[in-house]
Design a protein around this motif. Structure first.
Motif, PDB file in Angstrom:
ATOM      1  N   ALA A 327       1.066  -1.279   0.025  1.00 37.22           N
ATOM      2  CA  ALA A 327      -0.037   0.108  -0.125  1.00 37.22           C
ATOM      3  C   ALA A 327       0.921   1.315   0.113  1.00 37.22           C
ATOM      4  CB  ALA A 327      -1.024   0.006   1.060  1.00 37.22           C
ATOM      5  N   PRO A 328       0.222   2.383  -0.226  1.00 41.94           N
ATOM      6  CA  PRO A 328       1.152   3.643  -0.406  1.00 41.94           C
ATOM      7  C   PRO A 328       1.547   4.007   1.134  1.00 41.94           C
ATOM      8  CG  PRO A 328      -1.003   3.908  -1.500  1.00 41.94           C
ATOM      9  CD  PRO A 328      -1.062   2.675  -0.926  1.00 41.94           C
ATOM     10  N   SER A 358      11.617  -0.292  15.750  1.00 41.33           N
ATOM     11  CA  SER A 358      12.905   0.191  15.851  1.00 41.33           C
ATOM     12  C   SER A 358      13.029   1.509  14.879  1.00 41.33           C
ATOM     13  CB  SER A 358      13.936  -0.680  15.695  1.00 41.33           C
ATOM     14  OG  SER A 358      14.244  -0.974  14.525  1.00 41.33           O
ATOM     15  N   LEU A 359      12.481   1.432  13.791  1.00 43.22           N
ATOM     16  CA  LEU A 359      12.288   2.321  12.694  1.00 43.22           C
ATOM     17  C   LEU A 359      10.998   3.375  12.913  1.00 43.22           C
ATOM     18  CD1 LEU A 359      13.261   0.150   9.470  1.00 43.22           C
ATOM     19  CD2 LEU A 359      14.755   1.569  11.108  1.00 43.22           C
ATOM     20  N   GLY A 360      10.428   3.280  14.158  1.00 41.65           N
ATOM     21  CA  GLY A 360       9.432   4.328  14.174  1.00 41.65           C
ATOM     22  C   GLY A 360       8.083   3.725  13.614  1.00 41.65           C
ATOM     23  N   GLY A 361       8.114   2.411  13.387  1.00 39.00           N
ATOM     24  CA  GLY A 361       6.809   1.858  12.791  1.00 39.00           C
ATOM     25  C   GLY A 361       5.706   1.298  13.628  1.00 39.00           C
ATOM     26  N   GLU A 362       4.910   0.498  12.983  1.00 38.33           N
ATOM     27  CA  GLU A 362       3.881  -0.222  13.796  1.00 38.33           C
ATOM     28  C   GLU A 362       3.697  -1.414  13.051  1.00 38.33           C
ATOM     29  OE1 GLU A 362       0.499   2.182  14.103  1.00 38.33           O
ATOM     30  OE2 GLU A 362       1.485   3.699  15.495  1.00 38.33           O
ATOM     31  N   SER A 377       3.398  -1.122   8.997  1.00 36.42           N
ATOM     32  CA  SER A 377       3.548   0.355   8.421  1.00 36.42           C
ATOM     33  C   SER A 377       4.735   1.141   8.908  1.00 36.42           C
ATOM     34  CB  SER A 377       2.504   1.196   8.801  1.00 36.42           C
ATOM     35  OG  SER A 377       2.397   1.210  10.245  1.00 36.42           O
ATOM     36  N   LEU A 378       5.647   1.737   8.246  1.00 33.30           N
ATOM     37  CA  LEU A 378       6.604   2.744   8.250  1.00 33.30           C
ATOM     38  C   LEU A 378       6.603   4.065   8.123  1.00 33.30           C
ATOM     39  CD1 LEU A 378       9.773   0.322   6.866  1.00 33.30           C
ATOM     40  CD2 LEU A 378       9.073   0.860   9.313  1.00 33.30           C
ATOM     41  N   PRO A 379       7.180   4.870   8.855  1.00 32.71           N
ATOM     42  CA  PRO A 379       6.873   6.426   8.767  1.00 32.71           C
ATOM     43  C   PRO A 379       7.670   6.650   7.307  1.00 32.71           C
ATOM     44  CG  PRO A 379       8.717   5.992  10.398  1.00 32.71           C
ATOM     45  CD  PRO A 379       8.180   4.679   9.753  1.00 32.71           C
TER      46      PRO A 379
END
Length: 392
Positions: A327-328, A358-362, A377-379
């Motif tokens: 997804a986008p 650790s990369l700020g994702g969920e 999901s990643l920022p």
């Protein structure tokens, strides 16, 4: 350096270690000067008045007895490396009280009785916290000055003894503070080293789990498929065996890279592996969208998460079909139509979550009766972040 477990000595002399080298005279003297026993040498100042006024037999015996009795009390109070391990308050107070009593009791005797007052003050300088030491030193000094004045000690001797006591006490106080800072720094360095080693072990364990778990599952599935095809379709069986061989070789290379801390994967590589593994397991795969343009760290995190999710589908889901949707905005969805149900968060799932967070994702996991959906999901990447695609 030699205390570092990763240190590899290059020569025989280095392998022997510093303990095997005979200590030099300078090192022995330096080591002795850092022990409390070294400071007993200042007891000789008690005898300096004897150069100007010879004591009688009584005064000489009393002086020697006082010095001789003080030495074991002082050593007992300072046993166990007080600079590194801290003083023992009861012993310190006992020794300081004995030294203070000697400084007053020896006033009528020929000798520098104020020398024991100096020892008493320096002993109290080791008390913690620092304000307790300062209050004890100030209180003892005031008591000594008042008692000495009442016992007829000359102003010069009182001032001289108190001045030296203050200087020696402040120097001792600074020494304890410095030793405490060094001890805290050493303890922090040890903790940082232990944490670094723990993080490295966790990284290697997680990488090996991700690498071996997926590949061994693929090899097992492909081996079963090749065994079934040996009689029905020898060419297809030979092709599966070749893929097993190639997978083993690639995994061996990846394991070596993981141990060295240089293992890198991408979504494109893991997507190709997922197609092959799911096909061998007779699980249909539908892919929607294309892997996004991400930096190397994000590619590796999503790629390893995809690998773990596909491994779980093959091992546990009993699914007939799987969906991978890009997804986008750096969102990856992995879904299957298997049995679902309650999930147990094992090493793989915890590793997935840790990498993404650790990369700020969920990471979200939705387990239903009709299958499991994993959403990662990643920022969005920072404007100045270089993507993996722009630097192959």
């Amino acid at each position: 350096m030699a205390s570092d477990p990763l240190y590899k000595p290059d020569s025989a002399s280095e392998r022997a270690g510093p303990e095997s080298a005979p200590p030099t005279r300078a090192n022995r003297l330096r080591g002795l000067s850092e022990t409390p026993a070294f400071y007993l040498i200042y007891l000789v100042f008690y005898f300096t008045p004897w150069f100007f006024q010879l004591p009688g037999l009584r005064d000489a015996l009393i002086g020697f007895a006082a010095v001789g009795s003080f030495i074991p009390v002082y050593l007992y109070a300072n046993a166990g490396d007080p600079y590194r391990n801290g003083v023992k308050p009861v012993r310190t107070l006992m020794a300081a009280g004995y030294a203070s009593a000697l400084s007053l009791a020896l006033i009528p005797v020929v000798g520098m009785s104020g020398n024991f007052h100096i020892y008493a003050v320096t002993l109290l300088a080791g008390l913690r916290p620092q304000r307790v030491a300062l209050l004890a030193m100030a209180g003892l000094s005031a008591f000594y000055l008042c008692a000495s004045w009442l016992l007829g000690v000359t102003i010069f001797e009182m001032v001289l003894s108190q001045f030296i006591a203050v200087m020696a006490g402040m120097a001792t106080l600074a020494g304890f503070e410095s030793a405490q800072r060094v001890s805290v720094r050493e303890r922090n360095l040890r903790m940082e080293a232990e944490l670094a080693a723990l993080r490295e072990r966790e990284r290697i364990a997680q990488d090996l789990h991700d690498l071996l778990g997926h590949t061994l599952t693929t090899i097992a599935v492909k081996s079963e498929l090749a065994a079934r095809l040996l009689d029905a379709d020898a060419d297809r069986a030979r092709s599966e065996i070749i893929e097993i061989r190639d997978a083993a070789r690639i995994t061996l290379k990846d394991v070596r890279a993981a141990v060295a801390g240089m293992h890198v994967t991408t979504l494109h590589q893991e997507l190709a592996r997922a197609r092959s593994a799911l096909s061998a397991a007779d699980i249909g795969l539908r892919v929607e969208g294309e892997p996004p343009d991400l930096d190397q760290a994000a590619h590796a995190a999503l790629g390893l998460a995809l690998r773990e999710a596909v491994t779980n589908i093959i091992r546990h889901s009993g699914a007939e079909a799987a969906l991978i949707r890009f997804a986008p905005e750096g969102v990856l969805v992995i879904e299957d139509d298997g049995q679902g149900g309650e999930l147990n968060a094992g090493t793989g799932l915890m590793g997935m979550r840790r990498r993404i967070e650790s990369l700020g994702g969920e990471m979200e996991i939705e387990s239903r009766d009709t299958g499991v959906r994993v959403t990662l999901s990643l920022p969005p990447p920072q404007p100045d972040t270089e993507s993996l695609e722009s630097h192959p």
